[in-house]
Enzyme design. Structure first.
Site, PDB file in Angstrom:
ATOM      1  N   GLU A 238      17.096  -7.293  11.486  1.00 36.34           N
ATOM      2  CA  GLU A 238      17.074  -6.632  10.173  1.00 36.34           C
ATOM      3  C   GLU A 238      16.825  -5.138  10.372  1.00 36.34           C
ATOM      4  O   GLU A 238      15.799  -4.750  10.921  1.00 36.34           O
ATOM      5  CB  GLU A 238      15.975  -7.228   9.291  1.00 36.34           C
ATOM      6  CG  GLU A 238      16.008  -6.661   7.880  1.00 36.34           C
ATOM      7  CD  GLU A 238      14.979  -7.291   6.950  1.00 36.34           C
ATOM      8  OE1 GLU A 238      13.850  -7.562   7.387  1.00 36.34           O
ATOM      9  OE2 GLU A 238      15.314  -7.505   5.767  1.00 36.34           O
TER      10      GLU A 238
ATOM     11  N   GLU B 177       0.827  -1.221   0.000  1.00 36.07           N
ATOM     12  CA  GLU B 177       0.000   0.000   0.000  1.00 36.07           C
ATOM     13  C   GLU B 177       0.855   1.261   0.000  1.00 36.07           C
ATOM     14  O   GLU B 177       0.358   2.360  -0.227  1.00 36.07           O
ATOM     15  CB  GLU B 177      -0.958  -0.003   1.199  1.00 36.07           C
ATOM     16  CG  GLU B 177      -0.309   0.073   2.580  1.00 36.07           C
ATOM     17  CD  GLU B 177       0.108  -1.286   3.125  1.00 36.07           C
ATOM     18  OE1 GLU B 177       0.633  -2.109   2.348  1.00 36.07           O
ATOM     19  OE2 GLU B 177      -0.082  -1.527   4.335  1.00 36.07           O
TER      20      GLU B 177
ATOM     21  N   SER C 263       8.323  -8.947   5.052  1.00 35.22           N
ATOM     22  CA  SER C 263       9.085  -9.202   6.277  1.00 35.22           C
ATOM     23  C   SER C 263       8.796 -10.608   6.814  1.00 35.22           C
ATOM     24  O   SER C 263       7.745 -11.196   6.527  1.00 35.22           O
ATOM     25  CB  SER C 263       8.700  -8.163   7.326  1.00 35.22           C
ATOM     26  OG  SER C 263       7.318  -8.279   7.604  1.00 35.22           O
TER      27      SER C 263
ATOM     28  N   CYS D 111      16.533  -7.002   0.294  1.00 36.06           N
ATOM     29  CA  CYS D 111      16.640  -8.203   1.130  1.00 36.06           C
ATOM     30  C   CYS D 111      17.979  -8.894   0.913  1.00 36.06           C
ATOM     31  O   CYS D 111      18.335  -9.794   1.641  1.00 36.06           O
ATOM     32  CB  CYS D 111      15.498  -9.163   0.840  1.00 36.06           C
ATOM     33  SG  CYS D 111      15.601  -9.862  -0.810  1.00 36.06           S
TER      34      CYS D 111
HETATM   35  P1  NAD Z   1       5.893  -5.994   5.017  1.00 35.26           P
HETATM   36  O1  NAD Z   1       5.983  -7.373   5.531  1.00 35.26           O
HETATM   37  O2  NAD Z   1       5.588  -4.904   5.971  1.00 35.26           O
HETATM   38  O3  NAD Z   1       4.768  -5.892   3.872  1.00 35.26           O
HETATM   39  C1  NAD Z   1       4.721  -6.843   2.823  1.00 35.26           C
HETATM   40  C2  NAD Z   1       3.276  -7.006   2.379  1.00 35.26           C
HETATM   41  O4  NAD Z   1       2.506  -7.480   3.474  1.00 35.26           O
HETATM   42  C3  NAD Z   1       2.630  -5.698   1.928  1.00 35.26           C
HETATM   43  O5  NAD Z   1       1.879  -5.937   0.768  1.00 35.26           O
HETATM   44  C4  NAD Z   1       1.746  -5.291   3.115  1.00 35.26           C
HETATM   45  O6  NAD Z   1       0.575  -4.632   2.707  1.00 35.26           O
HETATM   46  C5  NAD Z   1       1.399  -6.625   3.740  1.00 35.26           C
HETATM   47  N1  NAD Z   1       1.255  -6.549   5.210  1.00 35.26           N
HETATM   48  C6  NAD Z   1       1.916  -5.724   6.073  1.00 35.26           C
HETATM   49  N2  NAD Z   1       1.555  -5.992   7.347  1.00 35.26           N
HETATM   50  C7  NAD Z   1       0.655  -7.000   7.299  1.00 35.26           C
HETATM   51  C8  NAD Z   1      -0.072  -7.729   8.286  1.00 35.26           C
HETATM   52  N3  NAD Z   1       0.065  -7.453   9.574  1.00 35.26           N
HETATM   53  N4  NAD Z   1      -0.885  -8.709   7.873  1.00 35.26           N
HETATM   54  C9  NAD Z   1      -1.019  -9.005   6.568  1.00 35.26           C
HETATM   55  N5  NAD Z   1      -0.363  -8.344   5.588  1.00 35.26           N
HETATM   56  C10 NAD Z   1       0.472  -7.359   5.936  1.00 35.26           C
HETATM   57  O7  NAD Z   1       7.262  -5.711   4.229  1.00 35.26           O
HETATM   58  P2  NAD Z   1       7.754  -4.349   3.595  1.00 35.26           P
HETATM   59  O8  NAD Z   1       8.119  -3.406   4.691  1.00 35.26           O
HETATM   60  O9  NAD Z   1       6.812  -3.893   2.543  1.00 35.26           O
HETATM   61  O10 NAD Z   1       9.071  -4.848   2.837  1.00 35.26           O
HETATM   62  C11 NAD Z   1      10.314  -4.985   3.474  1.00 35.26           C
HETATM   63  C12 NAD Z   1      10.540  -6.409   3.930  1.00 35.26           C
HETATM   64  O11 NAD Z   1      10.422  -7.299   2.829  1.00 35.26           O
HETATM   65  C13 NAD Z   1      11.942  -6.635   4.486  1.00 35.26           C
HETATM   66  O12 NAD Z   1      11.847  -7.461   5.606  1.00 35.26           O
HETATM   67  C14 NAD Z   1      12.662  -7.332   3.351  1.00 35.26           C
HETATM   68  O13 NAD Z   1      13.752  -8.129   3.757  1.00 35.26           O
HETATM   69  C15 NAD Z   1      11.561  -8.163   2.792  1.00 35.26           C
HETATM   70  N6  NAD Z   1      11.833  -8.575   1.424  1.00 35.26           N
HETATM   71  C16 NAD Z   1      12.194  -9.865   1.225  1.00 35.26           C
HETATM   72  C17 NAD Z   1      12.504 -10.305  -0.046  1.00 35.26           C
HETATM   73  C18 NAD Z   1      12.940 -11.715  -0.274  1.00 35.26           C
HETATM   74  O14 NAD Z   1      13.066 -12.102  -1.425  1.00 35.26           O
HETATM   75  N7  NAD Z   1      13.152 -12.514   0.746  1.00 35.26           N
HETATM   76  C19 NAD Z   1      12.411  -9.423  -1.130  1.00 35.26           C
HETATM   77  C20 NAD Z   1      12.012  -8.118  -0.887  1.00 35.26           C
HETATM   78  C21 NAD Z   1      11.723  -7.691   0.402  1.00 35.26           C
END
Ligand code: NAD
Length: 499
Positions: free
Chosen positions: A390, A193, A243, A298
């Protein structure tokens, strides 16, 4: 429906540019999300709202599923070669609109122009893998007994979904969508979002490429939309990237409704540096890894494990990092909240005894954006959270160890297992580290060891929940199910009991 076509994003520089509000794309139409509330989409460089985004309700998710159901049989009747042709067209359109896509990524996510362009180009590489599927996704057949053949084909699952994070708004959706679509599925994307705009551009390009309406939908929103996707009984598979905390929740919740699920999570990547490492290569490469994309990858370097005396390399690294110009060579972090979180890790590490060799706090390129400069912490011990949590910003923690065994043990004590690299000119050292570290993506003298297509992307341990990688052939396998057909068309006169 509030608009008919997506307007062109007009930015051609970092100058603040507003855009039309982000909506849902369902059944080939732009529709207003019906959930409660709206969020401002902030340009992290300026701290100003580009536009707003609404939040989808469970009804919106159901609408996307219904649109997919209506279109699905027509899509699945097409031979794979014709589905692949849509991806070829998408590739051409992405190249045509490369500048617009690049500036869109840069403005919604804060990446530097070059970083944003590299992201879009990597996304195109993923599309190319989808283009290749008609040539590589043949099933197999064997005469297993007299006159009896067994055949395996890869069948689509039906309606599937992807949930993506803020840090790669264009590329991460393209980790998932090409394989899913060419395989014959309908795909529902829920972007972060915080960065909803690149996904909309992809939707418009897919329609222009000839994808039937309903086969690709975008639903905006946060937790509520994710939960509705997890729970919807007609969605057969779900991929998540974000995450570890959320990956774990989504993995459990989506599996409850019988879906195939793969969830990629967070990371804490260790770069092991030994005294024989090449000074110039190592300093330059470690810097690019922890500072690139403002440390919000990541795959970014997070811990430099210094084996013995590698001080000349650290001195060079600190010197080069100190010359990085925030705003020009280092973009902003995603939000003010992220900046505060990162700064808090730096302050805490200093208070707990780490040496702050380079301090990125207060390095604001201007007043509006969310800036953190390159930061290097030395003598970070296991009791300091910066050593194991992280941080997701341009912060490198140096942990000192006596020998290679200690370095490997340290890497393996991490709950994560996304990436790990070793810097050395000694093949035996490299071999030992690569063999023994518990990480899914390893590098030798490479700080961001991303496997390029066609190699699959995916970590280990708490960096991934589920089986297989998310890109490459594993991605195709994830979005399909094998059908085994055993056939016999005539009585075999010389048949025995095995026939
Ligand atoms: P995030 O986990 O906050 O959000 C990811 C998705 O989950 C978003 O679409 C968000 O709307 C949704 N979301 C957030 N909170 C939620 C909840 N409580 N319940 C259900 N859905 C929820 O991650 P971010 O801050 O957008 O991205 C950064 C994170 O992503 C870092 O931890 C990074 O390491 C990770 N990441 C991992 C990879 C990989 O390949 N392993 C790649 C890119 C990013």
């Amino acid at each position: 429906m509030t608009t008919t076509t997506l307007p062109k994003f007009g930015a051609t520089s970092y100058a603040f540019t507003s855009y039309s509000n982000a909506e849902n794309w369902i059944g080939g139409q732009w529709v207003e999300p019906t959930g409660e509330g709206k969020l401002d989409i902030l340009n992290p460089r300026h701290g100003k709202a580009i536009c707003t985004v609404g939040l989808s309700s469970a009804q919106d998710i159901d609408d996307a599923v219904r649109a997919a159901k209506e279109a699905l049989s027509g899509w699945q009747e097409l031979p794979i070669r014709e589905r692949g042709a849509v991806l070829y067209a998408l590739r051409e359109l992405m190249i045509r609109d490369l500048e617009e896509l690049t500036w869109l990524v840069s403005h919604e996510n804060g990446k530097l122009y070059g970083e944003a362009k590299a992201e879009v180009l990597k996304g195109i590489e993923c599309v190319e893998y989808g283009c290749a599927l008609p040539n590589i996704a043949a099933g197999t057949q064997l005469e297993v007994s007299r006159g009896v053949t067994c055949q395996v084909t890869h069948e689509p699952l039906g309606i599937v979904a992807g949930i993506t994070p803020f840090n790669f708004p264009c590329m991460v959706p393209l980790w998932m969508m090409p394989q899913a679509l060419v395989a014959g599925n309908a795909f529902i994307l829920k972007p972060s979002e915080v960065v909803p705009l690149s996904a909309l551009k992809l939707a418009a390009l897919l329609q222009e490429a000839g994808l039937p309406d309903g086969i690709f939908s975008v639903v905006q929103g946060g937790k509520g939309a994710v939960e509705a996707l997890c729970d919807h009984p007609d969605i057969r598979a779900l991929a998540f990237v974000g995450s570890t905390t959320v990956a774990r929740i989504v993995y459990g919740r989506a599996a409850q409704s019988g879906k195939s699920v793969v969830c990629l999570g967070g990371a804490k990547n260790h770069l092991i540096v030994v005294p024989d490492a090449d000074l110039e290569l190592t300093a330059q490469n470690v810097l690019a890894s922890f500072v690139g994309c403002a440390g919000q990858r990541c795959m970014a370097a997070s811990v430099l494990v210094a084996v013995g005396d590698v001080d000349p390399i650290i001195d060079e690294l600190v010197k080069q990092a100190g010359q990085v110009k925030t705003g020009e060579q280092l973009g902003p972090v995603i939000s003010d909240a992220a900046k505060k979180r990162i700064n808090a890790y730096i302050t805490q590490a200093g208070e707990l005894g780490a040496k702050v060799l380079l301090d990125g706090r207060g390095q604001d390129a201007d007043a509006g954006g969310s800036w953190v400069g390159p930061t290097i912490l030395d003598d970070v011990t296991a009791d300091i959270p910066a050593s194991c949590e992280e941080i997701f910003g341009p912060v490198l923690s140096i942990v000192r160890v006596k020998n290679l065994e200690e370095a490997i043990a340290l890497e393996n004590s991490s709950e994560y297992g996304n990436a790990s690299s070793v810097y050395t000119t000694n093949g035996e050292v490299a071999r030992k580290v690569i063999n023994q570290v518990s990480a899914g993506m390893c590098g030798v003298n490479i700080g961001v060891p991303v496997p390029r297509e066609p190699f699959g992307f995916g970590g280990w341990n708490h960096s991934k929940f589920g089986t297989g990688d998310i890109t490459g052939w594993d991605g195709f396998r994830f979005w399909t199910q094998p059908k085994k057909v055993t056939s016999k068309w005539a009585v075999q006169k010389d048949a025995n009991w095995m026939s």
